[in-house]
Scaffold this motif. Structure first.
Motif, PDB file in Angstrom:
ATOM      1  N   UNK A  69      54.663 -50.870 -17.710  1.00 48.43           N
ATOM      2  CA  UNK A  69      53.572 -50.080 -17.152  1.00 48.43           C
ATOM      3  C   UNK A  69      54.012 -49.533 -15.805  1.00 48.43           C
ATOM      4  N   UNK A  70      53.390 -48.446 -15.429  1.00 45.51           N
ATOM      5  CA  UNK A  70      53.790 -47.711 -14.224  1.00 45.51           C
ATOM      6  C   UNK A  70      52.565 -47.026 -13.631  1.00 45.51           C
ATOM      7  N   UNK A  71      52.465 -47.074 -12.311  1.00 43.88           N
ATOM      8  CA  UNK A  71      51.376 -46.368 -11.641  1.00 43.88           C
ATOM      9  C   UNK A  71      51.850 -44.978 -11.206  1.00 43.88           C
ATOM     10  N   UNK A  72      50.894 -44.159 -10.811  1.00 46.42           N
ATOM     11  CA  UNK A  72      51.243 -42.818 -10.346  1.00 46.42           C
ATOM     12  C   UNK A  72      52.004 -42.839  -9.021  1.00 46.42           C
ATOM     13  N   UNK A  73      51.995 -44.001  -8.325  1.00 46.14           N
ATOM     14  CA  UNK A  73      52.807 -44.139  -7.111  1.00 46.14           C
ATOM     15  C   UNK A  73      54.208 -44.634  -7.420  1.00 46.14           C
ATOM     16  N   UNK A  74      54.522 -44.691  -8.713  1.00 46.48           N
ATOM     17  CA  UNK A  74      55.862 -45.064  -9.164  1.00 46.48           C
ATOM     18  C   UNK A  74      56.164 -46.550  -8.991  1.00 46.48           C
ATOM     19  N   UNK A  75      55.131 -47.396  -9.065  1.00 44.12           N
ATOM     20  CA  UNK A  75      55.357 -48.833  -9.162  1.00 44.12           C
ATOM     21  C   UNK A  75      55.552 -49.173 -10.641  1.00 44.12           C
ATOM     22  N   UNK A  76      56.551 -50.019 -10.919  1.00 42.14           N
ATOM     23  CA  UNK A  76      56.856 -50.417 -12.293  1.00 42.14           C
ATOM     24  C   UNK A  76      56.721 -51.936 -12.432  1.00 42.14           C
ATOM     25  N   UNK A  77      56.326 -52.364 -13.620  1.00 40.22           N
ATOM     26  CA  UNK A  77      56.379 -53.775 -13.942  1.00 40.22           C
ATOM     27  C   UNK A  77      57.760 -54.150 -14.451  1.00 40.22           C
ATOM     28  N   UNK A  78      57.919 -55.430 -14.809  1.00 38.18           N
ATOM     29  CA  UNK A  78      59.232 -55.934 -15.239  1.00 38.18           C
ATOM     30  C   UNK A  78      59.456 -55.733 -16.727  1.00 38.18           C
ATOM     31  N   UNK A  79      58.388 -55.397 -17.453  1.00 31.64           N
ATOM     32  CA  UNK A  79      58.516 -55.110 -18.872  1.00 31.64           C
ATOM     33  C   UNK A  79      58.210 -56.296 -19.757  1.00 31.64           C
TER      34      UNK A  79
END
Length: 112
Positions: free
Chosen positions: A95-105
């Protein structure tokens, strides 16, 4: 800083279902568009679906009609309900936010 934690991945048979969750720390999460992306082995990461703050949803052609994205802002969580799974849905889902933060998957494997 926003931290995202995906869960719910696993092994499913073709035609089966899985529900992924993306839990976020930080209240900014409820204000923004959140998306799911996936990456199959040896392939580029691809966009799967997105949901806006107002709960407008968008889907990639390969998952349209099979996957449903939703969000619970009170829980700072976004979900991806995946039905009618196919082997080609196999991959790591992020998952990813519009601020370009990503989870680890989280790994999703569709196989009989």
């Amino acid at each position: 800083q926003v931290q995202l934690v995906e869960s719910g991945g696993g092994l499913a048979q073709p035609g089966g279902s899985l529900r992924l969750s993306c839990a976020a720390s930080g209240s900014i999460f409820r204000l923004n568009t959140v998306g799911w992306h996936r990456q199959a082995p040896g392939m580029q990461r691809e966009w799967v679906a997105s949901i806006t703050r107002g709960r407008t949803t968008f889907y990639g052609d390969s998952v349209k009609g099979r996957f449903t994205i939703s969000r619970d802002n009170a829980k700072n969580t976004v979900y991806l309900q995946m039905n009618s799974l196919k082997p080609e849905d196999t991959g790591v889902y992020y998952c990813k936010t519009s601020e370009n933060y990503w989870g680890q998957g989280t790994q999703v494997t569709v196989s009989s």
